[in-house]
Design an enzyme around this catalytic site. Structure first.
Site, short mmCIF file in Angstrom:
data_model
loop_
_atom_site.label_atom_id
_atom_site.label_comp_id
_atom_site.label_asym_id
_atom_site.label_seq_id
_atom_site.Cartn_x
_atom_site.Cartn_y
_atom_site.Cartn_z
CG ASP A 214 8.54 32.79 3.35
OD1 ASP A 214 9.51 32.13 3.74
OD2 ASP A 214 8.26 33.87 3.46
CD GLU A 264 -8.86 23.73 -9.45
OE1 GLU A 264 -7.70 23.85 -10.08
OE2 GLU A 264 -9.23 24.54 -8.89
C1 GLC Z 1 11.02 32.65 5.88
C2 GLC Z 1 12.35 32.26 5.14
C3 GLC Z 1 13.32 33.40 5.40
C4 GLC Z 1 12.79 34.62 4.97
C5 GLC Z 1 11.39 35.10 5.47
C6 GLC Z 1 10.93 36.30 4.67
O1 GLC Z 1 10.78 32.71 7.30
O2 GLC Z 1 12.37 30.96 5.49
O3 GLC Z 1 14.49 32.78 4.82
O4 GLC Z 1 13.96 35.41 5.01
O5 GLC Z 1 10.55 34.07 5.26
O6 GLC Z 1 10.66 35.73 3.32
#
Ligand code: GLC
Length: 557
Positions: A214, A264
């Protein structure tokens, strides 16, 4: 059609499975609800593994299922090494992984390293231990400005709208790039770095095959004082690798460490970066073999349904992937954007608030301007084109049913913080693509669960239900199933040759193994001549040997 020269990609190099995979994104809270609390769960996914196997995908990617207050749909993580009790247990998770693996489906999970939730033990400790404590060092705390420190350290805005700093009881402020409940972690802190290595091993040991990272471009920051103002920050070039808060070169030190952990394992664990960066060149750094290995390419998601744009973006991204040794990714929908069947049914750039550069596509759109049939036609054509391209394609739950965005969710039932704070996801926010799936035309919450759904499902969901579409050979589901079955034979190499069609609105390419794809982006039919006999899949029936407008055909020559 069977041909002895066709190779099933599943017999190819096992460690390279991710390079040309069809990956299906599950948003767990909206997929299937086994215990009847209105929220989808892991046992719900387990109960649908046969559906996933029949669909013919190679892997699933699960959005966060960790304990969370759901301030941002689960991207506010309380504990990175557990399952939200509302979604199940670690034992349920293990059972789900085993069942998917039994069917040859890999499992990718979401890792959210930029921020924890404000309920995470570390953040609670930081609040309790107070100003100057070691616990505060794991986050980004600063004193305020103004005579009594009551003004935030800077005037920066959070992605979801409103200030990016929040004040705590003793008067200090912490930085949150996203919601208030998502304090950013301090990636200069060795404990933060070490803890994520533990998390990656924890899930890898449980059999997880890969990770989706993310906002991978945001972790490291240079917050040396004096901090720039918002206007100054926005004026800083973000392609130099030295921007204070985004796409910094030093973030790759983190991923080099992660890569050593991935390696790993046998086969090595894979990763895909969500990195909204400025250029394909900057993106390629995340996809390097010494780093995460792959990165999402959102270029087609941000493009209009336009032949020239598609051809240009495909060419650029394939060249980029080739230069770095990665494989590219194709995406039209996910949990953050308006479903593509809806985007394509709206006038170009109207109602979908496309923003440029590193920013986002907001959800929703004016219903009265939506041409659902056209959206569906174009979505079929674009998706079948994507599925035939070299690289991996990420599909989002519900697109295999041709679902449209749900635009008319009453404000009181909305959940997305972006809707309430009016930030970069302006318009209706992201709830409209996160409505629980319809499995049956009849019954409680269209078969999602026995007792309602956490976001309201509209009546028109009935016609998109899995049981309706499974029985209809002309449905979107039947098309996806057939395409994904054929795709295993089509994806043998990573090459593509463009062929001239004599028409600017018609694209044609060939894969060296004899497969060809023709996409008609225009409305005039395209005559196929003798090649009409070689068509093995078409998003609309041919008429007199012609491919209708807004349609794609796969040919085996
Ligand atoms: C990413 C996710 C989104 C979220 C953001 C913060 O872009 O896809 O859904 O709100 O990160 O974590």
């Amino acid at each position: 059609m069977t041909d002895p020269t066709d190779v099933d990609i599943h017999t190819a190099d096992e460690a390279a499975w991710w390079r040309q995979a069809a990956v299906y994104q599950i948003y767990p809270r909206s997929f299937a609800d086994a215990d009847g609390d209105g929220i989808g769960d892991i046992p719900g996914i387990l109960s649908r593994v046969d559906y996933l196997a029949e669909l013919g995908i190679d892997a699933v990617w699960l959005s966060p299922f960790y304990p969370s207050a759901l301030a941002d749909g689960g991207y506010d993580v309380d504990d990175y090494r557990d399952v939200d009790p509302r979604l199940g247990t670690l034992a349920d998770f293990d059972a789900m992984v085993a069942a998917l693996h039994e069917r040859g489906i890999k499992v990718i999970i979401d890792i959210v390293p930029n921020h924890s939730s404000n309920r995470h033990a570390w953040f609670q400790e930081a609040l309790a231990d107070g100003r100057g404590s070691a616990a505060r060092e794991r986050y980004i705390f600063r004193d305020g400005t103004g005579p009594d420190g009551s003004e935030p350290p800077t005037d920066w805005e959070s992605v979801f709208g409103g200030p990016a700093w929040e004040r705590v009881d003793d008067g200090q402020w912490y930085f949150h790039h996203f919601a208030v409940e998502q304090p950013d972690l301090n990636w200069s802190h060795p404990e933060v770095r070490a803890d994520f290595l533990t998390t990656l091993r924890f899930w890898s040991d449980r059999g997880v095959d890969g990770f989706r990272i993310d906002v991978a471009h945001m972790l490291t920051k240079d917050l040396t004082e004096p901090l720039p103002s918002r206007a100054e920050l926005e004026a800083i070039d973000s392609t130099t690798g030295q921007h204070p808060i985004t796409d910094r070169d030093d973030v790759h030190e983190v991923y080099a460490e992660w890569r050593r952990v991935f390696n790993e394992y046998d086969p090595p664990r894979t990763a895909v970066a969500e990195a909204w960066v400025q250029t394909p060149e900057r993106r390629a750094r995340y996809a390097s073999a010494e780093g995460l290995g792959q990165a999402f390419n959102f270029d087609l998601l941000e493009a209009d349904f336009d032949a020239a744009a598609f051809r240009r973006l495909i060419t650029v991204n394939l060249a980029q992937a080739d230069a770095t040794g990665s494989s590219t990714t194709w995406v039209l929908s996910n949990h953050d954007v308006t479903r593509h069947a809806t985007r394509y049914g709206l006038p170009p750039l109207n109602g979908r608030h496309v923003k440029q550069g590193t920013e986002w596509v907001a959800a929703g759109g004016p219903e009265d301007q939506l041409d659902r049939e056209r959206g569906r036609r174009r979505a079929h054509a674009a998706t079948m084109l994507l599925l035939a391209l070299p690289g991996s394609t990420y599909l989002y739950q519900g697109e295999e049913l041709g679902l449209h965005e749900v635009a008319d969710i009453p404000p009181a039932q909305r959940q997305d913080p972006a809707f309430f704070r009016g930030g970069e996801f302006d318009g209706l926010g992201r709830d409209g693509c996160r409505v629980p799936l319809p499995w049956t035309a009849e019954g409680s919450s269209f078969g999602f669960g026995s007792n309602g759904a956490h976001l309201p499902q509209p009546g028109w969901f009935a016609q998109y239900a899995v049981d309706v579409e499974a029985a209809d050979p002309a449905s979107t589901l039947s098309l996806y199933r057939e395409a994904l079955r054929l795709r295993r034979r089509l994806q043998t190499d990573e090459m593509l040759d463009w062929h001239d069609t004599g028409r600017a609105d018609v694209l044609r390419f060939a894969r060296p193994n004899g497969w060809q794809v023709i996409s008609n982006f225009g409305t005039e039919p395209f005559p196929l001549g003798r090649d009409a006999d070689a068509v093995v899949l078409a998003t609309q029936p041919l008429r007199d040997g012609e491919l209708p407008g807004e349609a794609t055909a796969w040919l085996r020559l």
